[in-house]
Design a protein around this motif. Structure first.
Motif, short mmCIF file in Angstrom:
data_model
loop_
_atom_site.label_atom_id
_atom_site.label_comp_id
_atom_site.label_asym_id
_atom_site.label_seq_id
_atom_site.Cartn_x
_atom_site.Cartn_y
_atom_site.Cartn_z
N PRO A 243 -1.81 16.33 8.83
CA PRO A 243 -3.24 16.38 9.14
C PRO A 243 -4.09 15.39 8.35
N LEU A 244 -3.55 14.83 7.27
CA LEU A 244 -4.33 13.98 6.38
C LEU A 244 -3.61 12.67 6.13
N VAL A 245 -4.36 11.57 6.14
CA VAL A 245 -3.84 10.25 5.77
C VAL A 245 -4.40 9.91 4.41
N LYS A 246 -3.52 9.61 3.45
CA LYS A 246 -3.92 9.24 2.09
C LYS A 246 -3.41 7.84 1.81
N VAL A 247 -4.33 6.92 1.50
CA VAL A 247 -3.95 5.56 1.14
C VAL A 247 -4.36 5.29 -0.29
N SER A 248 -3.48 4.59 -1.03
CA SER A 248 -3.75 4.30 -2.44
C SER A 248 -2.88 3.15 -2.90
N ALA A 249 -3.10 2.73 -4.14
CA ALA A 249 -2.27 1.73 -4.82
C ALA A 249 -2.13 0.45 -4.01
N LEU B 149 0.83 -1.20 0.00
CA LEU B 149 0.00 0.00 0.00
C LEU B 149 0.87 1.25 0.00
N GLN B 150 0.39 2.31 -0.62
CA GLN B 150 1.02 3.63 -0.53
C GLN B 150 0.28 4.42 0.55
N VAL B 151 1.03 4.99 1.50
CA VAL B 151 0.44 5.82 2.56
C VAL B 151 1.23 7.12 2.61
N ASN B 152 0.57 8.22 2.26
CA ASN B 152 1.21 9.54 2.24
C ASN B 152 2.54 9.51 1.47
N GLY B 153 2.55 8.81 0.35
CA GLY B 153 3.73 8.76 -0.50
C GLY B 153 4.77 7.72 -0.11
N HIS B 154 4.53 6.98 0.98
CA HIS B 154 5.46 5.94 1.43
C HIS B 154 4.93 4.57 1.01
N HIS B 155 5.80 3.75 0.42
CA HIS B 155 5.41 2.39 0.04
C HIS B 155 5.56 1.47 1.24
N LEU B 156 4.48 0.79 1.62
CA LEU B 156 4.51 -0.15 2.74
C LEU B 156 4.24 -1.56 2.23
N SER B 157 4.91 -2.53 2.83
CA SER B 157 4.67 -3.95 2.58
C SER B 157 4.19 -4.59 3.87
N ALA B 158 3.60 -5.77 3.76
CA ALA B 158 3.05 -6.48 4.93
C ALA B 158 4.02 -6.45 6.11
#
Length: 93
Positions: A71-77, A52-61
């Motif tokens: 102030p905002l959390v954005k999740v995508s991809a 997942l992408q969270v605020n421009g950071h790529h995260l893996s399990a």
């Protein structure tokens, strides 16, 4: 989508948290979400499964991310992603 849970009196790693909000979501493909953290709070993101992408950071399990003064959390991809987002009072982290 995101589910919203109110959590009161949570005990995590022997650190009592008197007030927190927990968001849980499943994301895949083009699905995404944006939501505001409470004023003066920090966010803690834990990715239980997938990618997942969270605020421009790529995260893996298994990855986690602390959001401070954002102030905002954005999740995508998301790729088969299951995520937990904690909205914590600033003194809880």
């Amino acid at each position: 989508g995101i589910r919203d849970y109110k959590v009161t009196g949570v005990q995590t790693c022997a650190l009592p948290i008197s007030d927190a909000r927990l968001y849980a979501g499943l994301f895949d493909g083009t699905e995404g979400a944006e939501f505001a953290l409470s004023s003066g709070c920090k966010g803690y993101v834990f990715l239980a499964r997938g990618q997942l992408q969270v605020n421009g950071h790529h995260l893996s399990a298994g990855d986690a991310l602390l959001l401070d003064q954002e102030p905002l959390v954005k999740v995508s991809a998301g790729v088969d992603a299951e995520v937990l987002v904690f909205d914590l009072s600033a003194h809880a982290t």
